[in-house]
Motif scaffolding. Structure first.
Motif, PDB file in Angstrom:
ATOM      1  N   GLN A 122     -58.374  98.491 -27.688  1.00 48.41           N
ATOM      2  CA  GLN A 122     -57.557  97.304 -27.451  1.00 48.41           C
ATOM      3  C   GLN A 122     -58.055  96.125 -28.263  1.00 48.41           C
ATOM      4  OE1 GLN A 122     -58.908  94.529 -25.682  1.00 48.41           O
ATOM      5  NE2 GLN A 122     -57.066  93.276 -25.467  1.00 48.41           N
ATOM      6  N   ALA A 123     -59.372  96.001 -28.370  1.00 49.84           N
ATOM      7  CA  ALA A 123     -59.931  94.883 -29.129  1.00 49.84           C
ATOM      8  C   ALA A 123     -59.524  94.966 -30.603  1.00 49.84           C
ATOM      9  CB  ALA A 123     -61.454  94.883 -28.998  1.00 49.84           C
ATOM     10  N   VAL A 124     -59.549  96.178 -31.151  1.00 46.24           N
ATOM     11  CA  VAL A 124     -59.142  96.355 -32.547  1.00 46.24           C
ATOM     12  C   VAL A 124     -57.652  96.057 -32.708  1.00 46.24           C
ATOM     13  CG1 VAL A 124     -58.974  97.999 -34.443  1.00 46.24           C
ATOM     14  CG2 VAL A 124     -60.976  98.028 -32.951  1.00 46.24           C
ATOM     15  N   VAL A 125     -56.832  96.540 -31.759  1.00 47.64           N
ATOM     16  CA  VAL A 125     -55.388  96.286 -31.811  1.00 47.64           C
ATOM     17  C   VAL A 125     -55.109  94.789 -31.741  1.00 47.64           C
ATOM     18  CG1 VAL A 125     -53.228  96.555 -30.529  1.00 47.64           C
ATOM     19  CG2 VAL A 125     -54.710  98.525 -30.895  1.00 47.64           C
ATOM     20  N   ARG A 126     -55.812  94.096 -30.848  1.00 50.89           N
ATOM     21  CA  ARG A 126     -55.571  92.661 -30.693  1.00 50.89           C
ATOM     22  C   ARG A 126     -56.022  91.889 -31.934  1.00 50.89           C
ATOM     23  NH1 ARG A 126     -57.324  87.961 -27.815  1.00 50.89           N
ATOM     24  NH2 ARG A 126     -55.492  86.956 -26.909  1.00 50.89           N
ATOM     25  N   THR A 127     -57.081  92.356 -32.565  1.00 53.58           N
ATOM     26  CA  THR A 127     -57.512  91.732 -33.815  1.00 53.58           C
ATOM     27  C   THR A 127     -56.436  91.876 -34.886  1.00 53.58           C
ATOM     28  OG1 THR A 127     -59.843  92.167 -33.305  1.00 53.58           O
ATOM     29  CG2 THR A 127     -59.281  91.761 -35.610  1.00 53.58           C
ATOM     30  N   THR A 210     -52.508  87.130  -9.496  1.00 55.25           N
ATOM     31  CA  THR A 210     -53.680  86.378  -9.952  1.00 55.25           C
ATOM     32  C   THR A 210     -53.780  86.393 -11.475  1.00 55.25           C
ATOM     33  OG1 THR A 210     -55.113  88.341  -9.722  1.00 55.25           O
ATOM     34  CG2 THR A 210     -54.968  86.846  -7.834  1.00 55.25           C
ATOM     35  N   ASP A 211     -53.400  87.502 -12.097  1.00 57.78           N
ATOM     36  CA  ASP A 211     -53.479  87.570 -13.557  1.00 57.78           C
ATOM     37  C   ASP A 211     -52.458  86.646 -14.211  1.00 57.78           C
ATOM     38  OD1 ASP A 211     -55.433  88.891 -15.043  1.00 57.78           O
ATOM     39  OD2 ASP A 211     -53.965  90.207 -15.987  1.00 57.78           O
ATOM     40  N   THR A 212     -51.349  86.394 -13.531  1.00 64.73           N
ATOM     41  CA  THR A 212     -50.369  85.438 -14.053  1.00 64.73           C
ATOM     42  C   THR A 212     -51.006  84.065 -14.219  1.00 64.73           C
ATOM     43  OG1 THR A 212     -48.572  86.643 -12.952  1.00 64.73           O
ATOM     44  CG2 THR A 212     -48.111  84.384 -13.641  1.00 64.73           C
ATOM     45  N   VAL A 213     -51.829  83.666 -13.257  1.00 66.39           N
ATOM     46  CA  VAL A 213     -52.520  82.376 -13.344  1.00 66.39           C
ATOM     47  C   VAL A 213     -53.526  82.391 -14.493  1.00 66.39           C
ATOM     48  CG1 VAL A 213     -53.990  80.734 -12.112  1.00 66.39           C
ATOM     49  CG2 VAL A 213     -52.202  81.977 -10.878  1.00 66.39           C
ATOM     50  N   LEU A 254     -64.163  87.608 -33.060  1.00 65.78           N
ATOM     51  CA  LEU A 254     -64.969  87.883 -31.869  1.00 65.78           C
ATOM     52  C   LEU A 254     -64.378  88.913 -30.915  1.00 65.78           C
ATOM     53  CD1 LEU A 254     -66.081  84.235 -30.947  1.00 65.78           C
ATOM     54  CD2 LEU A 254     -67.360  85.969 -32.208  1.00 65.78           C
ATOM     55  N   GLN A 255     -63.099  89.283 -31.074  1.00 69.89           N
ATOM     56  CA  GLN A 255     -62.496  90.184 -30.096  1.00 69.89           C
ATOM     57  C   GLN A 255     -63.236  91.515 -30.001  1.00 69.89           C
ATOM     58  OE1 GLN A 255     -59.295  89.466 -28.140  1.00 69.89           O
ATOM     59  NE2 GLN A 255     -60.610  90.863 -27.023  1.00 69.89           N
ATOM     60  N   VAL A 256     -63.531  92.128 -31.138  1.00 69.96           N
ATOM     61  CA  VAL A 256     -64.226  93.417 -31.113  1.00 69.96           C
ATOM     62  C   VAL A 256     -65.673  93.274 -30.640  1.00 69.96           C
ATOM     63  CG1 VAL A 256     -65.024  95.354 -32.525  1.00 69.96           C
ATOM     64  CG2 VAL A 256     -62.711  94.462 -32.832  1.00 69.96           C
ATOM     65  N   ALA A 316     -58.365  88.840 -22.097  1.00 69.78           N
ATOM     66  CA  ALA A 316     -57.565  89.918 -22.688  1.00 69.78           C
ATOM     67  C   ALA A 316     -58.236  91.269 -22.464  1.00 69.78           C
ATOM     68  CB  ALA A 316     -57.372  89.661 -24.179  1.00 69.78           C
ATOM     69  N   THR A 317     -59.559  91.301 -22.614  1.00 73.82           N
ATOM     70  CA  THR A 317     -60.303  92.548 -22.423  1.00 73.82           C
ATOM     71  C   THR A 317     -60.286  92.987 -20.964  1.00 73.82           C
ATOM     72  OG1 THR A 317     -61.755  92.012 -24.283  1.00 73.82           O
ATOM     73  CG2 THR A 317     -62.559  93.633 -22.700  1.00 73.82           C
ATOM     74  N   VAL A 318     -60.562  92.045 -20.062  1.00 70.10           N
ATOM     75  CA  VAL A 318     -60.602  92.360 -18.631  1.00 70.10           C
ATOM     76  C   VAL A 318     -59.223  92.789 -18.140  1.00 70.10           C
ATOM     77  CG1 VAL A 318     -60.938  91.350 -16.341  1.00 70.10           C
ATOM     78  CG2 VAL A 318     -62.564  90.850 -18.169  1.00 70.10           C
TER      79      VAL A 318
END
Length: 406
Positions: A122-127, A210-213, A254-256, A316-318
């Motif tokens: 996911q981190a690579v995709v988001r990057t 809660t994630d919406t917030v 920093l995402q990865v 994003a990671t959590v």
């Protein structure tokens, strides 16, 4: 799929940064009509995530993703060919529906392909996604600054072509393994497993709420920073694009590396504690940006943007990991689709929350950060028992069928 993501988000960068101007200068809509169109389209898009997730448990994922990418391409071309508020509204709504659907399907694809390494994947995709956004935004800025004839129309067509290209690239991707659960019944053979419904799962719905917030950081970067900088601080207007560049650059860089802090569901849950402190500190930095003088105001805004970007990366990671880990394997698509409502609802309600913080002044921003931080603590407590009871995502896939026959 990384190439698909990059091409897709490059198209988003071309269009989303200039769409409001297109509706005003090319389509001739009023400000009220533009606001109505954007709001209604976003509301229609909310339905995309849960519906696409439900389909993903029943239809091959690659084919489904291609269909929604072609829907987005068709909606963009129809927008280009349409005239009048009603026609533009229908096209924008279809595009928004396709966009939210494609987002959740891409997430599901990554979760299924990544398996135990899905956090890093996911981190690579988001990057790749953020790099595409940045490239698209830079191209749009260059096209507009050079005074290219029919620039807005060209950017819209480029957006449509990016979706068509993404669909073509998706066809080259292999179908990921799909979670399936079967339970043998008494008598002649196995009975079909009836997947759980996320709409009846109050624990998961509470997690989505809660994630919406927590997703409010998105509205801060989309709306809050620019309006606050211009209307309430001594910082120069030229700082606004630099804050956006800082955000995109930090995510790409920093995402990865930061994804290594989230090796598994339990580690992601523990990250909610420092994440609460990060969001609270970001709100205080925004409040401090009312300091007298451009230098102090600019420094506080840069600090706030950096802190909230760290919060965005960690969240994003959590969010990625927990949304999958808390879902039963046999209904993964439906559950992750419902989780997609968190981002969709925030897109509609988030600007209102950010506007309220701006209207309240420095105290509003301190409260904004504190509320998100407190919600992190609520989520930390909320998911504890659920993670203890749930098997690892995908565990049911490999489990042998239970036999109840005599």
């Amino acid at each position: 799929m990384l190439a698909v993501t990059w091409v897709d988000k490059t198209g988003n960068g071309l269009w989303n940064t200039t769409s409001a101007l297109y509706f005003i200068y090319v389509a001739g809509l009023s400000l009220v009509e533009v606001g109505t169109l954007v709001s209604v389209a976003a509301a229609v898009g909310v339905a995309g995530a849960p519906l696409a997730g439900r389909f993903a448990d029943r239809v091959p994922l690659v084919r489904l993703l291609v269909a929604f990418q072609l829907l987005r391409a068709g909606a963009a071309i129809a927008l280009f060919l349409s005239d009048g508020f009603a026609a533009l509204l229908v096209c924008a709504a279809l595009g928004s529906f396709g966009d939210r659907s494609a987002n959740v399907l891409t997430k599901l694809y990554a979760a299924r392909v990544g398996g135990p390494q899905r956090v890093r994947y996911q981190a690579v995709v988001r990057t790749a996604a953020n790099a595409g956004w940045a490239v698209g935004g830079l191209v749009a800025a260059a096209v507009l600054s050079l005074g290219v004839p029919h620039a807005y129309e060209a950017l819209l067509v480029g957006d449509a072509l990016s979706f068509a290209a993404a669909a073509a690239l998706t066809l080259r991707c292999g179908e990921p393994p799909s979670p399936r659960v079967t339970v043998a019944g008494s008598g002649s053979g196995p009975a079909a497993y009836r997947p759980a419904s996320p709409w009846r799962d109050r624990g998961y719905l509470a997690y989505v709420a809660t994630d919406t917030v927590l997703y409010l950081h998105d509205s801060l970067f989309q709306v809050g920073l620019s309006l606050w900088t211009v209307h309430a601080t001594d910082a120069p207007e030229g700082l606004v694009p630099l804050l956006t560049v800082l955000n995109s650059g930090m995510v790409v860089a920093l995402q990865v590396p930061l994804s290594r802090l989230a090796a598994g569901s339990a580690a992601c849950r523990r990250l909610l504690l420092p994440l609460a402190a990060v969001f609270t500190a970001g709100g205080l930095a925004m409040a401090a940006s009312v300091a007298d003088g451009p230098w102090l105001a600019s420094a506080a805004l840069l600090l706030a943007a950096a802190v909230f970007t760290v919060g965005e990366i960690l969240h994003a990671t959590v969010s990625w990991e927990l949304s999958v880990a808390l879902a039963p394997a046999g209904a993964q698509g439906a559950y992750v689709g419902v989780h997609g409502l968190a981002g969709s609802v925030q897109r509609s309600a988030g600007p209102l929350a950010v506007t309220a913080a701006i209207a309240a002044g420095p105290a509003g921003w301190a409260l904004f950060g504190a509320v998100i931080g407190a919600t992190c603590l609520v989520q930390y407590r909320l998911v504890r028992d659920r993670l203890a009871q749930s098997p690892p995502a995908g565990a049911l896939d490999a489990a042998p069928s239970a036999s109840t026959g005599s």
